[in-house]
Write a protein that holds these residues in place. Sequence first.
Motif, short mmCIF file in Angstrom:
data_model
loop_
_atom_site.label_atom_id
_atom_site.label_comp_id
_atom_site.label_asym_id
_atom_site.label_seq_id
_atom_site.Cartn_x
_atom_site.Cartn_y
_atom_site.Cartn_z
N LEU A 47 -4.30 92.31 68.17
CA LEU A 47 -3.49 93.50 67.98
C LEU A 47 -2.04 93.13 67.64
CD1 LEU A 47 -4.94 95.70 70.85
CD2 LEU A 47 -5.24 96.05 68.39
N THR A 48 -1.55 92.04 68.23
CA THR A 48 -0.20 91.58 67.94
C THR A 48 -0.09 91.18 66.47
OG1 THR A 48 0.13 90.81 70.21
CG2 THR A 48 1.58 89.87 68.53
N SER A 49 -1.09 90.41 66.01
CA SER A 49 -1.04 89.96 64.60
C SER A 49 -1.22 91.11 63.63
CB SER A 49 -2.11 88.89 64.35
OG SER A 49 -3.40 89.45 64.39
N GLU A 50 -1.87 92.17 64.07
CA GLU A 50 -2.07 93.35 63.22
C GLU A 50 -0.90 94.33 63.33
OE1 GLU A 50 -5.82 94.90 64.58
OE2 GLU A 50 -6.97 93.34 63.54
N GLY A 51 0.05 94.05 64.22
CA GLY A 51 1.22 94.92 64.38
C GLY A 51 0.92 96.23 65.09
N LYS A 52 -0.14 96.27 65.85
CA LYS A 52 -0.53 97.50 66.57
C LYS A 52 0.09 97.46 67.98
CE LYS A 52 -4.76 98.07 63.94
NZ LYS A 52 -6.22 98.17 63.99
N LYS A 53 1.37 97.79 68.03
CA LYS A 53 2.16 97.65 69.25
C LYS A 53 1.66 98.52 70.41
CE LYS A 53 6.89 97.91 71.00
NZ LYS A 53 6.48 97.44 72.26
N GLU A 54 1.39 99.77 70.17
CA GLU A 54 0.98 100.66 71.25
C GLU A 54 -0.34 100.22 71.87
OE1 GLU A 54 1.07 104.82 70.26
OE2 GLU A 54 3.04 104.63 69.31
N GLU A 55 -1.31 99.88 71.02
CA GLU A 55 -2.60 99.41 71.53
C GLU A 55 -2.45 98.09 72.28
OE1 GLU A 55 -5.83 99.56 68.63
OE2 GLU A 55 -4.64 101.02 67.51
N LYS A 56 -1.63 97.20 71.74
CA LYS A 56 -1.37 95.91 72.39
C LYS A 56 -0.73 96.12 73.75
CE LYS A 56 2.28 93.73 72.36
NZ LYS A 56 3.54 93.09 72.29
N ASP A 57 0.27 96.99 73.81
CA ASP A 57 0.97 97.27 75.07
C ASP A 57 0.01 97.84 76.11
OD1 ASP A 57 3.30 96.30 73.98
OD2 ASP A 57 4.18 98.29 73.61
N ARG A 58 -0.90 98.70 75.68
CA ARG A 58 -1.88 99.28 76.60
C ARG A 58 -2.78 98.19 77.18
NH1 ARG A 58 -6.95 100.72 76.08
NH2 ARG A 58 -6.96 100.48 73.83
N LEU A 59 -3.28 97.30 76.32
CA LEU A 59 -4.13 96.20 76.78
C LEU A 59 -3.35 95.22 77.64
CD1 LEU A 59 -6.57 95.15 73.91
CD2 LEU A 59 -7.04 96.46 75.97
N LEU A 60 -2.10 94.99 77.28
CA LEU A 60 -1.26 94.07 78.04
C LEU A 60 -1.03 94.60 79.46
CD1 LEU A 60 0.14 91.38 77.66
CD2 LEU A 60 2.14 92.60 76.82
N GLU A 61 -0.87 95.90 79.59
CA GLU A 61 -0.71 96.50 80.92
C GLU A 61 -1.98 96.32 81.74
OE1 GLU A 61 0.35 100.74 83.06
OE2 GLU A 61 0.82 100.47 80.94
N ILE A 62 -3.13 96.53 81.12
CA ILE A 62 -4.41 96.32 81.81
C ILE A 62 -4.53 94.86 82.24
CG2 ILE A 62 -6.92 96.25 81.49
CD1 ILE A 62 -6.55 98.72 79.61
N TYR A 63 -4.20 93.96 81.33
CA TYR A 63 -4.28 92.52 81.60
C TYR A 63 -3.36 92.14 82.76
CZ TYR A 63 -3.89 87.49 80.80
OH TYR A 63 -3.89 86.12 80.96
#
Length: 92
Positions: A47-63
Amino acid sequence: MNNFEEDLNSLSKEFKNSYEYKEYMRLKPLFENDKELKDLRLNIAKLTSEGKKEEKDRLLEIYNNHPLVVNFEYTKEALYSTIRQMIQILSD
């Protein structure tokens, strides 16, 4: 062996017998090999490489809130704190 080497060996043994070291060594392979965490790390990177910040941030919070991640990071910081204290003592 001279006193310095004996002291250093003793310090090494004490360090390796500390709770922080033992807990870190117990948690590290669990953290590194957990399939769910591996998948999350891969998806976050994707998601980071695809520039999908909101989705990445959501997964990062779960992680970051996963119990194994929380315990591992807490233990790692406690171990690093012990190491920093040892360095400070040795440098004085």
